[in-house]
Design a protein around this motif. Structure first.
Motif: not given
Length: 905
Positions: A335-356
């Motif tokens: 749980a604790a590790e997930i809590q730390a990782l979720l916002p990191l992934i969310e912020s980076q996904i928003d920055q991905l260039p559009l592709s499949r």
């Protein structure tokens, strides 16, 4: 006006109903692997880092512009500069911008009449279109490129022609044209050989291996990859070599050679570090993470994924590594590790260039969020995730749908719609979920995407079942099973994290389709047994068991002419009955076939959890000679479930042999140990097991012509000290000889794989008896027998035991094997060993037992087999009874360990 469905939490996005085309037609095996080419990140046909065609006179393709200059690109009309900008954008994952810039370069080259440079640029444009899932535009661009090159002097433009063909082959495989792709890559191989381009030859061979594997020719694929491995050894270090080694490692991972895969990937990483290429370092670390995960080394996998994030300059690679990391954490409820990782992934996904690939990353992240929210971590994490809700997943999926439409990528849109429909299913919004599911199904079928189609058919079946539309649900489940069956040979290639884009796991994504379908069928009888439904249900369970074995071996393993069990008991062996126990969530169903009678069934209202708990406890007690009372109590309960309702009919029908087609954890138990309150089952019946509903060319052994090859190991080889010496092997072999069986023996130093294979190949033995330690596991890598040099993996059994050509082995005996400790699905490895060897019958031990009692059992078995015209099942039965009557071996732990699998005649 089209009806719309509002996506909760996403007010600005609407999902329009699509017109559903006709039912998707069964795909060929090759077409299914369209998924693998595009979506297996590790196995892109252009080797993970697609090779852009080089344009004569352009800027050196190895030069890189700083990322912060990207916003100022495309302000020039110099085509060479435009081409280089397109490469920079492509390498950065910004495929949409790359397409725009390359289109500008195409127009300039057309105006200048530069046919060769135009052809190369069009090839690159096709590659960028492929990354966006724009298949029609990709096809148009590559066709135009090749037409231009065919009009030129090919000898002067061999490299460009070959690179363009590479890109065409990639597109062909993506579109399900595996044979055409193979022919294309053979052509590129020949061109690269003419040009003495060793890297190009390697690339072509790896691509060919992918095409072979796509068509189901796994041995040919592995042979090609082995050739690649030898070729790479002579090449100097280069970016192309590290990419080739990584692709080799990824391909070996998919075909199941984990150790060779790891070695290739580690060498790839070493070269990348020597060359100080951060992109290749990150890519190799990512592949090593997948390899470690496959080997169930989760801590090492996480370490590699974290290193990938630190090393890779690619935002997409970073996100994919983090998503894999997140998947491990969710599975282990960290749980604790997930809590730390979720916002990191969310912020980076928003920055991905559009592709499949970025759309799939977004969908997979939403699925992970849904798992966190839906209760997988509910007990330990309800305070951690108050900021993440189902609404977050819905917004991500709505965005993914919108982006898919902007690209015109129907497959990606179908995948996102399926996930959004799944969210509505969880919130019990049936009509909205059904509408989204049907939209996604129409898109998946029209895109010929069976790997998505079956999941949508399955989802539709669940939704209709929830709404009490039983007939509609059955039809949907039937469609899902049909789709899976048509893909049977190739589903095994899409396991776990190897497929980074479509989350896939056999236990989660295939097995439930079959089980739920069987449950639905049986419940649809409404208390009135229907023989047609019973037949369909048991055939479906068999299909699951075959799919499970295919998944175990990563290839279709049951081949050859086979005869239905019903035909055997009705015509050839009217004293045998067949029982099919099926474990369902809230009941245990048993389907029974008594000779010359219709199918019948009965059930016990007991939960799957309760059944499995008792089976695990009974299995533990069976190996303990002092736990006889506990065994009898527990085995009595199982007897009542499986046999009590039918025992009187069995007695009246004259049945003396019971054949079980076992399901799930029941396979870990010897049925002879079941107890009716007074007697064990072995005291009343001979017992055999069958892997499915059919037998391979069933016929009895000819007793007067028994020829056995015996091989044994009295001491374990170095490195296997956990296995005890087997000092009674000579006594065991003497017993076989005294029974009158003609034997050839390989003992200790003579017992080597090459000697065993040679003996089997030179002489027509109808029995192979191996007195050596072995282990059965639910993992292919951990299922083996020992020889003098080490271990022989079960995957080698087919070449080992089927090499004699004249006739297959009638009986394989594995007298000192055991199932892996703590593995509740270990009997899968035993079934796999029996099937892989191709023997008509296999006798094996489920756990390690006293080797003196083993010698006694073996001697009695062969003596009975040789003495008179009795079946193999009856010979095993009599040998077990002899042990049962012995004062030292009357505990079930001694006599019940032996099981007969396959032909019992």
């Amino acid at each position: 006006m089209a009806k719309t469905t509002r996506i909760f939490g996403a007010n600005s996005v609407k999902v329009k109903r699509q017109k559903q085309p006709g039912r998707w037609q069964k795909t060929t095996l090759a077409q299914f692997l369209r998924l693998l080419l595009y979506f297996l990140i590790a196995l892109l046909c252009i080797l993970g880092s697609p090779v852009l065609a080089k344009v004569p006179g352009s800027i050196n393709s190895s030069s890189q512009l700083p990322i912060n200059t990207l916003t100022s690109l495309a302000v020039t009309t110099d085509p060479a500069s435009l081409l280089e900008q397109g490469k920079v954008l492509y390498n950065a994952g910004n495929f949409t911008k790359a397409v725009e810039v390359l289109q500008q370069a195409v127009q300039v080259y057309k105006q200048q009449g530069e046919s060769i440079k135009l052809a190369a640029t069009l090839s690159n444009l096709s590659l960028a279109y492929q990354q966006l899932g724009a298949w029609n535009q990709a096809q148009q661009a590559i066709t135009e490129s090749l037409n231009l090159l065919k009009g030129q002097d090919e000898n002067q433009n061999l490299q460009i022609f070959a690179q363009s063909l590479d890109i065409q082959g990639r597109l062909q495989l993506t579109m399900g044209q595996a044979e055409a792709a193979l022919a294309t890559w053979r052509q590129t191989e020949e061109i690269y050989r003419q040009a003495d381009n060793k890297s190009g030859v390697v690339r072509s061979l790896i691509n060919q291996a992918q095409a072979w594997r796509t068509q189901g020719f796994y041995p040919r694929a592995v042979k090609t990859l082995d050739h690649v491995s030898q070729t790479l050894k002579s090449q100097p270090d280069s970016i192309e070599k590290t990419v080739s080694l990584r692709s080799l490692g990824d391909a070996l991972l998919v075909v199941g050679d984990l150790e060779k895969s790891r070695q290739a990937l580690e060498e790839s990483l070493m070269i990348a570090r020597n060359l100080q290429s951060s992109a290749e370092i990150g890519a190799s670390l990512f592949s090593l993470g997948n390899n470690a995960f496959k080997q169930q080394d989760k801590l090492q996998a996480i370490a590699y994924y974290q290193q990938t994030v630190a090393a890779s300059p690619s935002p997409l690679t970073k996100v994919q590594a983090q998503l894999n990391h997140l998947g491990i954490l969710i599975k282990d409820q960290q749980a604790a590790e997930i809590q730390a990782l979720l916002p990191l992934i969310e912020s980076q996904i928003d920055q991905l260039p559009l592709s499949r690939a970025s759309i799939y990353a977004q969908v997979n992240f939403s699925q992970s969020l849904a798992k966190v929210k839906s209760g997988i971590l509910q007990a330990s994490s309800q305070n951690y995730y108050s900021g993440f809700s189902t609404k977050d997943s819905a917004v991500l999926l709505a965005s993914a749908i919108q982006q898919s439409r902007s690209l015109g990528d129907k497959r990606a849109e179908a995948y996102a719609l399926k996930s959004l429909g799944g969210l509505y299913e969880e919130t019990r919004q049936w009509s909205e979920a059904q509408e989204l599911t049907r939209q996604g199904l129409a898109l998946a079928q029209s895109s010929n995407a069976p790997e998505i189609t079956y999941t949508l058919e399955w989802q539709l079946g669940r939704l209709l079942w929830a709404q009490k539309d039983i007939n509609g649900a059955i039809a949907a489940y039937d469609a899902a099973v049909d789709t899976l069956q048509s893909l049977r040979r190739d589903l095994v290639a899409n396991k776990d994290v190897v497929n980074q884009d479509v989350q896939f796991n056999f236990r989660d994504s295939v097995e439930p389709v079959y089980r739920q379908s069987v449950e639905l069928l049986l419940k649809s009888q409404e208390g009135k047994p229907d023989e047609k439904i019973l037949e369909k249900a048991r055939q479906r369970i068999e299909a699951l068991q075959l799919a499970e074995l295919d998944d175990f071996f990563r290839e279709a393993c049951l081949q050859g002419q086979r005869v239905a069990l019903d035909q055997v008991v009705d015509k050839d062996n009217s004293t045998a009955a067949i029982l099919y126990p099926i474990i369902l969530p809230d009941e245990l169903q048993v389907i029974v076939k008594i000779p010359k009678q219709p199918l019948q069934s009965y059930s016990n209202k007991i939960s799957q959890i309760e059944v499995e708990k008792l089976l695990v406890e009974l299995r533990k007690n069976l190996v303990n000679p002092t736990a006889t009372k506990a065994v009898q109590t527990q085995a009595h309960k199982v007897y009542n479930w499986l046999l009590k309702p039918i025992e009187s009919q069995l007695q009246k029908s004259g049945v003396n042999t019971l054949v079980f087609v076992l399901d799930g954890p029941l396979r870990n138990l010897p049925m002879v140990a079941l107890y009716d309150g007074k007697q064990y089952l072995v005291e009343k019946y001979a017992v055999a097991l069958s892997v499915g509903l059919q037998l391979l060319d069933p016929k009895p052994l000819v007793q007067q012509q028994l020829r056995a090859l015996t091989a044994g190991l009295t001491q374990p080889p170095p490195g296997f000290s956990k296995f005890a010496p087997l000092l009674a092997i000579k006594s065991e072999f003497d017993g076989i000889t005294k029974a009158g069986v003609s034997t050839t023996s390989l003992l200790d130093g003579d017992f080597k794989k090459k000697n065993l294979e040679s003996e089997i190949g030179d002489t027509s033995f109808n029995i192979v008896h191996l007195a050596t330690h072995g282990q059965f596991s639910s993992r292919l890598e951990d299922t083996f027998i020992l020889d003098f040099d080490g271990q022989i993996n079960v995957k080698d059994f087919d070449t080992l035991f089927r090499s004699q050509g004249k006739s297959i082995v009638e009986l394989l005996v594995l007298s000192a094997c055991q199932t892996a400790t703590g593995d509740n699905r270990a009997a899968l490895g035993l079934a796999g060993a029996a099937v892989r060897a191709g023997a008509r019958s296999t006798i094996a031990s489920l756990w390690q037992i006293d080797d003196q009692s083993t010698a006694m059992f073996v001697s009695a078995f062969y003596r009975e087999l040789k003495r008179g015209k009795i079946s193999k099942a009856e010979a095993v039965h009599r040998a077990q009874l002899e042990l049962l009557k012995h004062p030292n071996y009357k505990a079930p732990s001694f006599w019940s360990a032996y099981v007969l699998i396959g032909n019992w005649l």
